[in-house]
Design an enzyme around this catalytic site. Structure first.
Site, short mmCIF file in Angstrom:
data_model
loop_
_atom_site.label_atom_id
_atom_site.label_comp_id
_atom_site.label_asym_id
_atom_site.label_seq_id
_atom_site.Cartn_x
_atom_site.Cartn_y
_atom_site.Cartn_z
N ASN A 1 -10.68 -5.02 -4.57
CA ASN A 1 -10.59 -6.42 -5.03
C ASN A 1 -11.32 -7.35 -4.06
O ASN A 1 -11.94 -8.34 -4.49
CB ASN A 1 -9.13 -6.84 -5.18
CG ASN A 1 -8.55 -6.40 -6.51
OD1 ASN A 1 -8.92 -6.93 -7.56
ND2 ASN A 1 -7.68 -5.41 -6.49
N ILE B 1 4.95 -12.19 2.68
CA ILE B 1 4.40 -13.30 3.48
C ILE B 1 5.58 -14.11 4.03
O ILE B 1 6.47 -14.51 3.26
CB ILE B 1 3.48 -14.19 2.59
CG1 ILE B 1 2.30 -13.38 2.05
CG2 ILE B 1 2.98 -15.41 3.34
CD1 ILE B 1 1.32 -12.86 3.09
N HIS C 1 -1.49 -8.50 -9.21
CA HIS C 1 -0.54 -7.41 -9.45
C HIS C 1 -1.02 -6.60 -10.65
O HIS C 1 -1.40 -7.17 -11.68
CB HIS C 1 0.86 -7.99 -9.73
CG HIS C 1 1.89 -6.92 -9.87
ND1 HIS C 1 2.42 -6.25 -8.80
CD2 HIS C 1 2.45 -6.36 -10.98
CE1 HIS C 1 3.27 -5.33 -9.22
NE2 HIS C 1 3.31 -5.38 -10.55
C1 GRF Z 1 -4.62 -3.09 -6.89
O1 GRF Z 1 -4.22 -2.44 -8.06
C2 GRF Z 1 -3.78 -4.33 -6.70
O2 GRF Z 1 -3.43 -4.95 -7.87
C3 GRF Z 1 -2.56 -3.76 -6.06
O3 GRF Z 1 -3.04 -2.77 -5.19
C4 GRF Z 1 -4.29 -2.29 -5.64
C5 GRF Z 1 -5.23 -2.53 -4.52
O4 GRF Z 1 -6.52 -2.21 -4.80
N1 GRF Z 1 -1.70 -4.76 -5.55
P1 GRF Z 1 -7.69 -2.53 -3.80
O5 GRF Z 1 -7.21 -2.26 -2.38
O6 GRF Z 1 -8.12 -3.95 -3.99
O7 GRF Z 1 -8.76 -1.54 -4.19
#
Ligand code: GRF
Length: 214
Positions: A19, A98, A114
């Site tokens: 992400n 947090i 999420h």
């Molecule tokens: C994603 O599915 C996010 O929604 C969740 O953990 C995962 C993390 O993915 N909270 P990344 O580390 O961004 O690849």
């Protein structure tokens, strides 16, 4: 019209950081008017920290475990955010709660992604593969991703954007996770851009996106 200066963001990661990469790419491609002021992780080995370092972004490993008490940790965290003039905190696969003082200082200015349609399949202990396993075990026909405002609890703040994907008969945790992740990579940069444009207004739990006048 003069262009607004980029929104200064901190991205918190605990894992791979895909992400984070999607945010970085959106900025590079000119789709997102933001600047990643720093990346923070509670895990020294997080892929997201490596990615930040490789791309000359300030990357900091900070965890409550490094401190004798929560108050000192919280103060350090707040100082980091202040020193880097952070305007929006983005939790992108961050697994620690947090601290309340940070939530209060950045009220309505912390968002989380999420991998499910909250309030279903959220809360403490429901993260990563566990979420998708729970969706499959329940026999859901749809799931999705939620970007929401962060409050003092796990996954309870008001949603900003939610998007659905189907659950297919032959889905495994892995195939479902990858379909949801694709959506995450779209809606997280999109949400940050809405904040950058000043288009978000919040009343209680309800988050409104102000549309442009026709
Ligand atoms: C994603 O599915 C996010 O929604 C969740 O953990 C995962 C993390 O993915 N909270 P990344 O580390 O961004 O690849």
């Amino acid at each position: 019209m003069t262009k607004k200066s980029p929104l200064s963001i901190a991205v918190f990661v605990s894992g791979t950081g895909s992400n984070l990469v999607s945010i970085y790419n959106a900025i590079q491609n000119g789709h997102l008017n933001a600047k990643i002021a720093l990346v923070i992780s509670n895990k020294s080995t997080a892929g997201g920290l490596m990615f930040a370092r490789e791309n000359n972004i300030t990357a900091i490993h900070i965890s409550p475990n490094q401190y004798d008490d929560m108050a000192t940790y919280t103060e350090e965290l707040l100082n980091l955010l202040k020193d880097h003039q952070v305007e929006l905190v983005v939790l992108a696969g961050y697994l620690k709660i947090i601290p309340t003082a940070v939530v209060q200082m950045y009220k309505n200015k912390i968002i989380n992604i999420h991998p499910a349609l909250l309030p279903s399949f959220g809360g403490k202990g429901l993260y990563g593969k566990r979420v998708h396993q729970a969706v499959l075990d329940h026999g859901c026909k749809v799931t999705g991703a939620t970007v929401h405002i962060v409050d003092e609890e796990y996954d309870t703040g008001g949603p900003v954007i939610q998007e659905c994907v189907p659950v297919l008969d032959d889905d495994t945790v892995e195939t479902l996770a990858s379909r949801v992740l694709e959506i995450e990579h779209k809606i997280l940069p999109k949400t940050i851009q809405l904040f950058a444009d000043g288009k978000i207004s919040i009343q209680g739990r309800r988050v409104f996106i102000n549309r442009d006048e026709p």
